[in-house]
Design a protein around this motif. Structure first.
Motif, PDB file in Angstrom:
ATOM      1  N   PRO A  96      95.189  10.063  77.186  1.00  0.00           N
ATOM      2  CA  PRO A  96      94.735  10.823  77.147  1.00  0.00           C
ATOM      3  C   PRO A  96      95.024  12.107  76.765  1.00  0.00           C
ATOM      4  CG  PRO A  96      93.772   8.847  77.864  1.00  0.00           C
ATOM      5  CD  PRO A  96      94.774   8.897  78.274  1.00  0.00           C
ATOM      6  N   SER A  97      95.675  12.625  77.982  1.00  0.00           N
ATOM      7  CA  SER A  97      95.952  14.032  77.884  1.00  0.00           C
ATOM      8  C   SER A  97      96.590  14.729  77.137  1.00  0.00           C
ATOM      9  CB  SER A  97      95.931  14.634  79.293  1.00  0.00           C
ATOM     10  OG  SER A  97      97.435  14.128  79.752  1.00  0.00           O
ATOM     11  N   ARG A  98      97.891  13.893  76.116  1.00  0.00           N
ATOM     12  CA  ARG A  98      98.559  13.915  76.237  1.00  0.00           C
ATOM     13  C   ARG A  98      97.430  13.768  73.547  1.00  0.00           C
ATOM     14  NH1 ARG A  98     104.322  11.698  76.986  1.00  0.00           N
ATOM     15  NH2 ARG A  98     104.942  12.951  78.249  1.00  0.00           N
ATOM     16  N   CYS A  99      96.476  13.235  73.754  1.00  0.00           N
ATOM     17  CA  CYS A  99      95.912  12.963  72.819  1.00  0.00           C
ATOM     18  C   CYS A  99      95.272  14.370  72.793  1.00  0.00           C
ATOM     19  CB  CYS A  99      94.934  11.824  72.801  1.00  0.00           C
ATOM     20  SG  CYS A  99      95.463  10.028  72.670  1.00  0.00           S
ATOM     21  N   ARG A 100      94.328  14.875  73.581  1.00  0.00           N
ATOM     22  CA  ARG A 100      93.532  16.474  74.017  1.00  0.00           C
ATOM     23  C   ARG A 100      94.145  17.566  73.245  1.00  0.00           C
ATOM     24  NH1 ARG A 100      91.016  13.541  77.575  1.00  0.00           N
ATOM     25  NH2 ARG A 100      91.968  14.531  78.891  1.00  0.00           N
ATOM     26  N   GLU A 101      96.114  17.571  73.647  1.00  0.00           N
ATOM     27  CA  GLU A 101      97.095  18.684  73.577  1.00  0.00           C
ATOM     28  C   GLU A 101      97.350  18.464  72.095  1.00  0.00           C
ATOM     29  OE1 GLU A 101     101.244  19.773  74.901  1.00  0.00           O
ATOM     30  OE2 GLU A 101     100.621  18.494  76.079  1.00  0.00           O
ATOM     31  N   LEU A 102      97.514  17.116  71.994  1.00  0.00           N
ATOM     32  CA  LEU A 102      98.217  17.498  70.319  1.00  0.00           C
ATOM     33  C   LEU A 102      96.858  17.775  69.050  1.00  0.00           C
ATOM     34  CD1 LEU A 102     100.542  16.658  68.763  1.00  0.00           C
ATOM     35  CD2 LEU A 102      99.541  13.684  68.691  1.00  0.00           C
ATOM     36  N   ALA A 103      95.244  17.642  69.590  1.00  0.00           N
ATOM     37  CA  ALA A 103      94.422  17.526  68.737  1.00  0.00           C
ATOM     38  C   ALA A 103      94.231  19.013  68.630  1.00  0.00           C
ATOM     39  CB  ALA A 103      93.427  16.629  69.078  1.00  0.00           C
ATOM     40  N   GLN A 104      94.255  19.855  70.063  1.00  0.00           N
ATOM     41  CA  GLN A 104      94.248  21.408  69.970  1.00  0.00           C
ATOM     42  C   GLN A 104      95.517  22.289  69.530  1.00  0.00           C
ATOM     43  OE1 GLN A 104      90.810  22.897  71.959  1.00  0.00           O
ATOM     44  NE2 GLN A 104      92.366  24.201  70.633  1.00  0.00           N
ATOM     45  N   SER A 105      96.469  21.770  69.703  1.00  0.00           N
ATOM     46  CA  SER A 105      97.310  22.276  69.077  1.00  0.00           C
ATOM     47  C   SER A 105      97.745  22.579  67.292  1.00  0.00           C
ATOM     48  CB  SER A 105      98.996  21.359  69.428  1.00  0.00           C
ATOM     49  OG  SER A 105      99.407  21.913  70.591  1.00  0.00           O
ATOM     50  N   MET A 106      97.154  21.178  66.412  1.00  0.00           N
ATOM     51  CA  MET A 106      95.600  21.388  65.449  1.00  0.00           C
ATOM     52  C   MET A 106      95.158  22.166  65.083  1.00  0.00           C
ATOM     53  SD  MET A 106      96.896  16.975  64.159  1.00  0.00           S
ATOM     54  CE  MET A 106      98.624  16.243  64.856  1.00  0.00           C
ATOM     55  N   LYS A 107      94.389  22.240  66.157  1.00  0.00           N
ATOM     56  CA  LYS A 107      93.220  22.945  65.561  1.00  0.00           C
ATOM     57  C   LYS A 107      93.840  24.437  66.181  1.00  0.00           C
ATOM     58  CE  LYS A 107      88.543  23.716  66.872  1.00  0.00           C
ATOM     59  NZ  LYS A 107      87.720  23.103  68.044  1.00  0.00           N
ATOM     60  N   ASP A 108      94.615  24.860  66.811  1.00  0.00           N
ATOM     61  CA  ASP A 108      95.093  26.067  66.797  1.00  0.00           C
ATOM     62  C   ASP A 108      95.930  26.910  65.787  1.00  0.00           C
ATOM     63  OD1 ASP A 108      93.533  26.288  68.955  1.00  0.00           O
ATOM     64  OD2 ASP A 108      95.632  25.957  70.756  1.00  0.00           O
ATOM     65  N   LYS A 109      96.590  25.476  66.016  1.00  0.00           N
ATOM     66  CA  LYS A 109      97.100  26.590  63.969  1.00  0.00           C
ATOM     67  C   LYS A 109      96.364  26.182  62.609  1.00  0.00           C
ATOM     68  CE  LYS A 109     101.489  24.736  67.188  1.00  0.00           C
ATOM     69  NZ  LYS A 109     102.197  25.934  66.905  1.00  0.00           N
ATOM     70  N   GLY A 110      95.505  25.423  62.670  1.00  0.00           N
ATOM     71  CA  GLY A 110      95.225  25.370  61.858  1.00  0.00           C
ATOM     72  C   GLY A 110      95.681  23.572  60.964  1.00  0.00           C
ATOM     73  N   ILE A 111      95.771  22.755  61.590  1.00  0.00           N
ATOM     74  CA  ILE A 111      96.401  21.864  61.030  1.00  0.00           C
ATOM     75  C   ILE A 111      95.500  20.338  61.064  1.00  0.00           C
ATOM     76  CG2 ILE A 111      98.179  20.087  60.977  1.00  0.00           C
ATOM     77  CD1 ILE A 111      99.844  22.601  62.711  1.00  0.00           C
ATOM     78  N   ALA A 142      94.337  19.063  44.034  1.00  0.00           N
ATOM     79  CA  ALA A 142      93.554  20.094  45.348  1.00  0.00           C
ATOM     80  C   ALA A 142      92.290  19.976  44.860  1.00  0.00           C
ATOM     81  CB  ALA A 142      92.778  20.981  43.336  1.00  0.00           C
ATOM     82  N   GLU A 143      91.537  18.048  44.540  1.00  0.00           N
ATOM     83  CA  GLU A 143      90.815  17.665  44.287  1.00  0.00           C
ATOM     84  C   GLU A 143      91.098  16.750  46.421  1.00  0.00           C
ATOM     85  OE1 GLU A 143      89.572  15.784  40.137  1.00  0.00           O
ATOM     86  OE2 GLU A 143      90.664  15.166  41.202  1.00  0.00           O
ATOM     87  N   ALA A 144      92.458  16.256  46.725  1.00  0.00           N
ATOM     88  CA  ALA A 144      92.235  15.762  47.542  1.00  0.00           C
ATOM     89  C   ALA A 144      92.234  16.735  49.001  1.00  0.00           C
ATOM     90  CB  ALA A 144      94.053  14.900  47.701  1.00  0.00           C
ATOM     91  N   ARG A 145      92.857  17.993  48.311  1.00  0.00           N
ATOM     92  CA  ARG A 145      92.130  18.928  49.539  1.00  0.00           C
ATOM     93  C   ARG A 145      91.182  19.227  50.178  1.00  0.00           C
ATOM     94  NH1 ARG A 145      96.890  21.051  47.066  1.00  0.00           N
ATOM     95  NH2 ARG A 145      98.429  21.366  48.386  1.00  0.00           N
ATOM     96  N   GLU A 146      90.198  19.074  48.870  1.00  0.00           N
ATOM     97  CA  GLU A 146      88.282  19.672  49.002  1.00  0.00           C
ATOM     98  C   GLU A 146      87.746  17.750  50.047  1.00  0.00           C
ATOM     99  OE1 GLU A 146      84.201  19.807  45.680  1.00  0.00           O
ATOM    100  OE2 GLU A 146      86.210  20.345  45.073  1.00  0.00           O
ATOM    101  N   ILE A 147      88.260  16.997  49.345  1.00  0.00           N
ATOM    102  CA  ILE A 147      88.266  15.279  49.533  1.00  0.00           C
ATOM    103  C   ILE A 147      88.516  15.142  51.530  1.00  0.00           C
ATOM    104  CG2 ILE A 147      88.355  13.399  50.289  1.00  0.00           C
ATOM    105  CD1 ILE A 147      88.547  13.581  46.853  1.00  0.00           C
ATOM    106  N   ILE A 148      89.662  15.990  51.633  1.00  0.00           N
ATOM    107  CA  ILE A 148      89.945  15.841  53.159  1.00  0.00           C
ATOM    108  C   ILE A 148      89.026  17.008  54.400  1.00  0.00           C
ATOM    109  CG2 ILE A 148      92.049  16.394  54.707  1.00  0.00           C
ATOM    110  CD1 ILE A 148      93.028  14.179  52.305  1.00  0.00           C
ATOM    111  N   GLY A 149      88.716  18.292  53.304  1.00  0.00           N
ATOM    112  CA  GLY A 149      88.934  19.398  54.353  1.00  0.00           C
ATOM    113  C   GLY A 149      89.836  20.688  54.443  1.00  0.00           C
ATOM    114  N   LEU A 150      90.650  20.466  53.328  1.00  0.00           N
ATOM    115  CA  LEU A 150      91.449  21.757  53.387  1.00  0.00           C
ATOM    116  C   LEU A 150      90.916  22.728  52.946  1.00  0.00           C
ATOM    117  CD1 LEU A 150      94.764  19.010  52.665  1.00  0.00           C
ATOM    118  CD2 LEU A 150      93.802  20.070  55.064  1.00  0.00           C
ATOM    119  N   PRO A 151      92.034  23.998  53.080  1.00  0.00           N
ATOM    120  CA  PRO A 151      92.395  24.067  54.344  1.00  0.00           C
ATOM    121  C   PRO A 151      91.549  24.112  55.565  1.00  0.00           C
ATOM    122  CG  PRO A 151      92.192  26.890  53.125  1.00  0.00           C
ATOM    123  CD  PRO A 151      91.741  25.393  52.158  1.00  0.00           C
ATOM    124  N   ARG A 152      92.378  23.968  56.971  1.00  0.00           N
ATOM    125  CA  ARG A 152      92.002  24.156  58.076  1.00  0.00           C
ATOM    126  C   ARG A 152      91.958  25.108  58.258  1.00  0.00           C
ATOM    127  NH1 ARG A 152      92.376  20.431  63.323  1.00  0.00           N
ATOM    128  NH2 ARG A 152      90.780  20.420  64.146  1.00  0.00           N
TER     129      ARG A 152
END
Length: 301
Positions: free
Chosen positions: A141-156, A284-294
């Motif tokens: 669980p802590s690694r899940c959060r670390e990975l998710a937080q790192s992605m959020k920080d990097k805009g991934i 371009a449509e895929a990015r819109e559907i997914i919500g990119l860029p983050r």
């Protein structure tokens, strides 16, 4: 727009199969990029990239990822999604003092360092049984959060890799409740991997239907099914309003006894999409559907 647009993800390589199993498997940067271009031209809008060393073994080496990503981007504007799972050999696996093999956490994190728009996030701890070894992939669980937080920080943007309802209802939801992703949440249901991954589920129409019904509000879904289940699960995903992944990472065969290429798998699923009155999404449509860029989160000093 999203109502009749389907994101087709091509997973050309993966972290397990080799050229001895299918010589059409691209493993080196230039051949991966060339294969991705062919798939893009047939309708793929996302590529799930796994990196390989020059000897064909698995790696998350960011220099290799950057080379692959750069070569792809020189050719087309497909959405690039790098793996943080890596693979079951090469740089990714070490044997501990207790004799157990493990997919190494520090190596997995390197998948975040190559400038991809998306990365896979496996919110699960599993035992993978391959090449005569049992290999631990520890995503606590802590690694899940670390990975998710790192992605959020990097805009991934994370692609949540869900192998069972437990992964969705426990691990993914915990990260979403912590504010570590924003809708639309992109969830990839991986089915049919139960022979190699402890805790994974086989594919059946009932199982996929249940997984879709358990999704959190604001989620969209993609389906990856392994081996001969790839086509049936992909068709069901389309009927349920989802998106679809094909490629040699998941299925080395086009039909019983006949080895596949990545491009013909894309061509077939795009034909089915159009036969159903739908259309493959452009990047371009895929990015819109997914919500990119983050948006990148400003890190505290």
């Amino acid at each position: 727009m999203a109502g009749n647009k389907v994101i087709v993800t091509i997973a050309p390589t993966g972290g397990m199969a080799n050229k001895q199993q299918n010589p059409n498997l691209p493993t080196q940067p230039q051949e991966i990029a060339d294969d991705v271009l062919r798939c893009y031209n047939e309708g793929a809008s996302v590529v799930a990239v796994h990196a390989r060393r020059p000897d064909g073994q698995a790696t998350c080496n960011p220099a290799i990822y950057r080379e692959i990503n750069g070569l792809i981007r020189e050719k087309c504007d497909i959405v690039v999604n790098n793996s943080t799972g890596g693979g079951i050999n090469g740089d990714m696996v070490r044997q501990g003092s207790n004799g157990y093999y493990e997919i190494m956490w520090d190596e997995r994190l390197k998948g975040l360092e190559a400038g991809a728009e998306m990365c896979t996030l496996d919110p699960t701890t599993i035992i993978a049984s391959f090449e005569g070894r049992e290999i631990l992939m520890n995503t606590s669980p802590s690694r899940c959060r670390e990975l998710a937080q790192s992605m959020k920080d990097k805009g991934i943007k994370p692609e949540w890799e869900v192998f069972s309802p437990t992964h969705l209802l426990q691990d993914v939801i915990a990260c979403l409740d912590a504010g570590l992703d924003e809708p639309p949440y992109f969830i990839n249901f991986v089915l049919g991997a139960d022979r190699g991954f402890q805790g994974a589920l086989p594919y059946s129409p009932k199982i996929l239907q249940q997984m879709v019904e358990l999704m959190p509000k604001g989620a969209i879904f993609n389906v990856s099914a392994i081996g001969p289940f790839q086509l049936n699960a992909g068709l069901q995903s389309l009927l349920l309003g989802g998106h679809v992944r094909v490629g040699l990472e998941d299925n080395l065969y086009y039909s019983r006894g006949r080895l596949a290429t990545n491009v013909e798998q894309v061509t077939r699923i795009v034909r089915i999409i159009r036969d159903l009155g739908l259309e493959p999404a452009t990047p371009a449509e895929a990015r819109e559907i997914i919500g990119l860029p983050r948006a990148r989160q400003a890190c505290a000093a």
